[in-house]
Design a protein around this motif. Structure first.
Motif, PDB file in Angstrom:
ATOM      1  N   THR A 174     -17.652  -7.250  43.046  1.00 57.69           N
ATOM      2  CA  THR A 174     -16.625  -6.672  43.904  1.00 57.69           C
ATOM      3  C   THR A 174     -16.356  -5.202  43.620  1.00 57.69           C
ATOM      4  O   THR A 174     -15.823  -4.481  44.464  1.00 57.69           O
ATOM      5  N   GLY A 175     -16.693  -4.758  42.404  1.00 62.20           N
ATOM      6  CA  GLY A 175     -16.389  -3.379  42.039  1.00 62.20           C
ATOM      7  C   GLY A 175     -14.929  -3.186  41.664  1.00 62.20           C
ATOM      8  O   GLY A 175     -14.469  -2.056  41.504  1.00 62.20           O
ATOM      9  N   LEU A 176     -14.198  -4.269  41.497  1.00 61.17           N
ATOM     10  CA  LEU A 176     -12.789  -4.178  41.124  1.00 61.17           C
ATOM     11  C   LEU A 176     -12.646  -4.018  39.617  1.00 61.17           C
ATOM     12  O   LEU A 176     -13.550  -4.319  38.841  1.00 61.17           O
ATOM     13  N   TYR A 177     -11.462  -3.548  39.212  1.00 66.46           N
ATOM     14  CA  TYR A 177     -11.183  -3.413  37.778  1.00 66.46           C
ATOM     15  C   TYR A 177     -11.296  -4.764  37.099  1.00 66.46           C
ATOM     16  O   TYR A 177     -11.760  -4.892  35.981  1.00 66.46           O
ATOM     17  N   SER A 178     -10.851  -5.793  37.802  1.00 70.56           N
ATOM     18  CA  SER A 178     -10.893  -7.145  37.261  1.00 70.56           C
ATOM     19  C   SER A 178     -11.378  -8.097  38.348  1.00 70.56           C
ATOM     20  O   SER A 178     -10.867  -8.076  39.470  1.00 70.56           O
ATOM     21  N   GLU A 179     -12.389  -8.913  38.038  1.00 70.68           N
ATOM     22  CA  GLU A 179     -12.892  -9.878  39.022  1.00 70.68           C
ATOM     23  C   GLU A 179     -11.819 -10.893  39.394  1.00 70.68           C
ATOM     24  O   GLU A 179     -11.895 -11.548  40.422  1.00 70.68           O
ATOM     25  N   TYR A 180     -10.805 -11.007  38.535  1.00 73.30           N
ATOM     26  CA  TYR A 180      -9.700 -11.930  38.800  1.00 73.30           C
ATOM     27  C   TYR A 180      -8.928 -11.507  40.045  1.00 73.30           C
ATOM     28  O   TYR A 180      -8.245 -12.305  40.663  1.00 73.30           O
ATOM     29  N   ASP A 181      -9.060 -10.228  40.425  1.00 65.27           N
ATOM     30  CA  ASP A 181      -8.338  -9.727  41.595  1.00 65.27           C
ATOM     31  C   ASP A 181      -8.952 -10.224  42.905  1.00 65.27           C
ATOM     32  O   ASP A 181      -8.314 -10.139  43.951  1.00 65.27           O
ATOM     33  N   TRP A 182     -10.211 -10.675  42.861  1.00 63.03           N
ATOM     34  CA  TRP A 182     -10.846 -11.204  44.072  1.00 63.03           C
ATOM     35  C   TRP A 182     -10.484 -12.681  44.203  1.00 63.03           C
ATOM     36  O   TRP A 182     -11.037 -13.546  43.563  1.00 63.03           O
ATOM     37  N   ARG A 183      -9.498 -12.945  45.046  1.00 65.61           N
ATOM     38  CA  ARG A 183      -8.948 -14.290  45.148  1.00 65.61           C
ATOM     39  C   ARG A 183      -9.326 -14.927  46.478  1.00 65.61           C
ATOM     40  O   ARG A 183      -9.698 -14.246  47.423  1.00 65.61           O
ATOM     41  N   MET A 184      -9.172 -16.254  46.554  1.00 63.47           N
ATOM     42  CA  MET A 184      -9.502 -16.957  47.773  1.00 63.47           C
ATOM     43  C   MET A 184      -8.600 -16.545  48.934  1.00 63.47           C
ATOM     44  O   MET A 184      -9.048 -16.446  50.079  1.00 63.47           O
ATOM     45  N   ASP A 185      -7.327 -16.301  48.649  1.00 67.03           N
ATOM     46  CA  ASP A 185      -6.439 -15.899  49.741  1.00 67.03           C
ATOM     47  C   ASP A 185      -6.781 -14.498  50.244  1.00 67.03           C
ATOM     48  O   ASP A 185      -6.596 -14.191  51.426  1.00 67.03           O
ATOM     49  N   ILE A 186      -7.316 -13.635  49.355  1.00 64.58           N
ATOM     50  CA  ILE A 186      -7.778 -12.316  49.788  1.00 64.58           C
ATOM     51  C   ILE A 186      -9.023 -12.471  50.665  1.00 64.58           C
ATOM     52  O   ILE A 186      -9.176 -11.796  51.694  1.00 64.58           O
ATOM     53  N   ALA A 187      -9.926 -13.377  50.266  1.00 63.39           N
ATOM     54  CA  ALA A 187     -11.119 -13.632  51.074  1.00 63.39           C
ATOM     55  C   ALA A 187     -10.743 -14.136  52.464  1.00 63.39           C
ATOM     56  O   ALA A 187     -11.376 -13.775  53.458  1.00 63.39           O
ATOM     57  N   GLU A 188      -9.710 -14.938  52.539  1.00 62.91           N
ATOM     58  CA  GLU A 188      -9.229 -15.431  53.835  1.00 62.91           C
ATOM     59  C   GLU A 188      -8.773 -14.267  54.722  1.00 62.91           C
ATOM     60  O   GLU A 188      -9.087 -14.210  55.912  1.00 62.91           O
ATOM     61  N   GLU A 189      -8.049 -13.332  54.138  1.00 56.81           N
ATOM     62  CA  GLU A 189      -7.561 -12.177  54.892  1.00 56.81           C
ATOM     63  C   GLU A 189      -8.721 -11.281  55.320  1.00 56.81           C
ATOM     64  O   GLU A 189      -8.744 -10.783  56.458  1.00 56.81           O
ATOM     65  N   VAL A 190      -9.687 -11.078  54.430  1.00 58.88           N
ATOM     66  CA  VAL A 190     -10.860 -10.264  54.773  1.00 58.88           C
ATOM     67  C   VAL A 190     -11.634 -10.913  55.915  1.00 58.88           C
ATOM     68  O   VAL A 190     -12.081 -10.241  56.842  1.00 58.88           O
ATOM     69  N   LYS A 191     -11.785 -12.228  55.844  1.00 54.52           N
ATOM     70  CA  LYS A 191     -12.484 -12.963  56.904  1.00 54.52           C
ATOM     71  C   LYS A 191     -11.835 -12.717  58.263  1.00 54.52           C
ATOM     72  O   LYS A 191     -12.521 -12.412  59.250  1.00 54.52           O
ATOM     73  N   ILE A 192     -10.528 -12.842  58.308  1.00 57.87           N
ATOM     74  CA  ILE A 192      -9.803 -12.693  59.569  1.00 57.87           C
ATOM     75  C   ILE A 192      -9.948 -11.280  60.126  1.00 57.87           C
ATOM     76  O   ILE A 192     -10.122 -11.077  61.326  1.00 57.87           O
ATOM     77  N   ARG A 193      -9.900 -10.292  59.245  1.00 57.93           N
ATOM     78  CA  ARG A 193      -9.914  -8.898  59.698  1.00 57.93           C
ATOM     79  C   ARG A 193     -11.305  -8.347  59.990  1.00 57.93           C
ATOM     80  O   ARG A 193     -11.484  -7.570  60.935  1.00 57.93           O
ATOM     81  N   LEU A 194     -12.313  -8.741  59.183  1.00 57.68           N
ATOM     82  CA  LEU A 194     -13.588  -8.027  59.230  1.00 57.68           C
ATOM     83  C   LEU A 194     -14.822  -8.865  59.553  1.00 57.68           C
ATOM     84  O   LEU A 194     -15.846  -8.307  59.966  1.00 57.68           O
ATOM     85  N   ALA A 195     -14.776 -10.179  59.363  1.00 56.17           N
ATOM     86  CA  ALA A 195     -15.978 -10.992  59.553  1.00 56.17           C
ATOM     87  C   ALA A 195     -16.379 -11.045  61.028  1.00 56.17           C
ATOM     88  O   ALA A 195     -15.540 -10.903  61.922  1.00 56.17           O
ATOM     89  N   TYR A 196     -17.661 -11.248  61.265  1.00 55.79           N
ATOM     90  CA  TYR A 196     -18.164 -11.349  62.631  1.00 55.79           C
ATOM     91  C   TYR A 196     -19.407 -12.233  62.646  1.00 55.79           C
ATOM     92  O   TYR A 196     -19.947 -12.590  61.589  1.00 55.79           O
ATOM     93  N   VAL A 197     -19.845 -12.597  63.845  1.00 56.80           N
ATOM     94  CA  VAL A 197     -21.016 -13.455  64.005  1.00 56.80           C
ATOM     95  C   VAL A 197     -22.200 -12.601  64.431  1.00 56.80           C
ATOM     96  O   VAL A 197     -22.131 -11.867  65.426  1.00 56.80           O
ATOM     97  N   SER A 198     -23.280 -12.692  63.685  1.00 52.04           N
ATOM     98  CA  SER A 198     -24.500 -11.961  64.010  1.00 52.04           C
ATOM     99  C   SER A 198     -25.256 -12.689  65.119  1.00 52.04           C
ATOM    100  O   SER A 198     -25.247 -13.913  65.198  1.00 52.04           O
ATOM    101  N   GLN A 199     -25.930 -11.921  65.968  1.00 51.90           N
ATOM    102  CA  GLN A 199     -26.748 -12.534  67.008  1.00 51.90           C
ATOM    103  C   GLN A 199     -28.109 -12.959  66.477  1.00 51.90           C
ATOM    104  O   GLN A 199     -28.754 -13.845  67.043  1.00 51.90           O
TER     105      GLN A 199
END
Length: 350
Positions: A174-199
């Motif tokens: 992740t490039g974060l100071y601590s890998e502990y900062d990459w949480r499942m609830d953060i992944a959920e938010e990233v998914k909603i904001r940035l994820a997309y479906v490739s053709q």
């Protein structure tokens, strides 16, 4: 100049608001409902026990809904409940008993989410592709009748996409100071904001990575690239997340279309030859085109409808259906419940 008294009042109000928010979090956590502001880690996020229909926590949620959110008396209004297409008779009876006896609703109606989405589309026949958090369903509806023997339920949805995104980014770093900062609830938010479906995932993996940035709550910034479309690929190929025995979404849509009788097929796809997407997991950019392109390999005449408000179509359909004059007999009243018991609710359901 701000007086000490007013400052103290604001602090007290802020404290009360924080306490109320914390209590709401505890209630939702006990119900096992993942939320974007969950403080839990991956294990807790996914492995909470399922809520029981007669649980004190669910009653607490319903009381909060009535008296804190909509602020109406349940005995003065009817309640329409959207349900899973696989809801059992026992589950429906338990919910009926709880709502009449514990909450005291005036009248009650149960309708499936897919049927209400069909109503929201202004149609009485349709093929509804519901892409939810825990499952996807492909449900044909013919002249307001759900063809349950033709429907398909896939045990994959937004939850698996979130898990896949979390694991992909954790593996790549992740490039974060601590890998502990990459949480499942953060992944959920990233998914909603940035994820997309490739053709075409394989083709896109060979192209230069188009990175996007996401700012963490503490101000750290992470870069995301190919994982933003790789995580959604599991909808079309569940084997990517270890679900070898589950067919992909588009394959299942084709299977349902092929299973329809000729007299049903034309009505279900309609004059415009469209199938209908609904649900929160249908909101990813590119999903409409991807489903259409894969289905059109077998049915070139079929297109895909994806309304901008498709995440809310069951609610929209419910607001329409509940107010129609000819649907009033579908309500179960308190008097009917007292006379016939909870099992009478099944006669009211489509």
């Amino acid at each position: 100049v701000v007086s000490t008294q007013s400052t103290g009042g604001r602090r007290e109000a802020r404290k009360e608001a924080e306490e109320e928010e914390e209590e709401e979090r505890k209630i939702i956590a006990r119900l096992g409902l993942p939320t974007s502001y969950s403080l839990n880690r991956e294990r807790e996020f996914y492995n909470m026990p399922s809520p029981q229909l007669n649980s004190p926590e669910l009653l607490e949620i319903l009381h909060y809904f009535y008296y804190n959110e909509v602020r109406i008396a349940p005995e003065e209004h009817g309640l329409l409940i959207t349900e899973h297409i696989c809801t059992t008779r026992k589950q429906r009876e338990e919910m009926t008993s709880m709502l009449f006896e514990e909450i005291g609703v005036m009248k009650l109606m149960f309708m499936t989410q897919e049927f209400l989405a069909c109503i929201a589309e202004g149609r009485e026949s349709a093929l509804i592709v519901h892409m939810g958090h825990t499952y996807c369903s492909i449900v044909p509806i013919w002249k307001c009748n759900i063809l349950r023997d033709k429907a398909r339920i896939l045990a994959i949805g937004g939850r698996e996409i979130t898990r896949c995104l979390y694991q992909l980014k954790e593996k790549q770093g992740t490039g974060l100071y601590s890998e502990y900062d990459w949480r499942m609830d953060i992944a959920e938010e990233v998914k909603i904001r940035l994820a997309y479906v490739s053709q075409n995932m394989k083709k896109e993996l060979l192209e230069p990575v188009k990175e996007k940035s996401y700012e963490m709550p503490d101000g750290q910034e992470i870069k995301l690239g190919e994982e933003l479309f790789m995580c959604t690929e599991c909808l079309f190929d569940p084997s990517l997340v270890g679900l070898e025995d589950i067919p992909g979404l588009a394959v299942s849509v084709v299977s349902v279309l092929a299973s329809l009788e000729p007299e049903h097929f034309n009505d279900v796809v309609g004059e415009k030859k469209k199938i209908v997407l609904m649900g929160a997991s249908s909101m990813f950019p590119g999903v409409q085109d991807r489903v259409a392109s894969e289905v059109q390999l077998f049915y070139p005449e079929i297109s895909v409808s994806a309304a901008p408000e498709r995440k809310l179509t069951p609610w929209m359909g419910g607001s329409i259906w509940a107010d129609l004059s000819f649907t009033q007999s579908s309500w179960m009243t308190k008097d009917e419940y007292d006379e016939w018991g909870p099992s009478a609710i099944h006669a009211k359901c489509f």
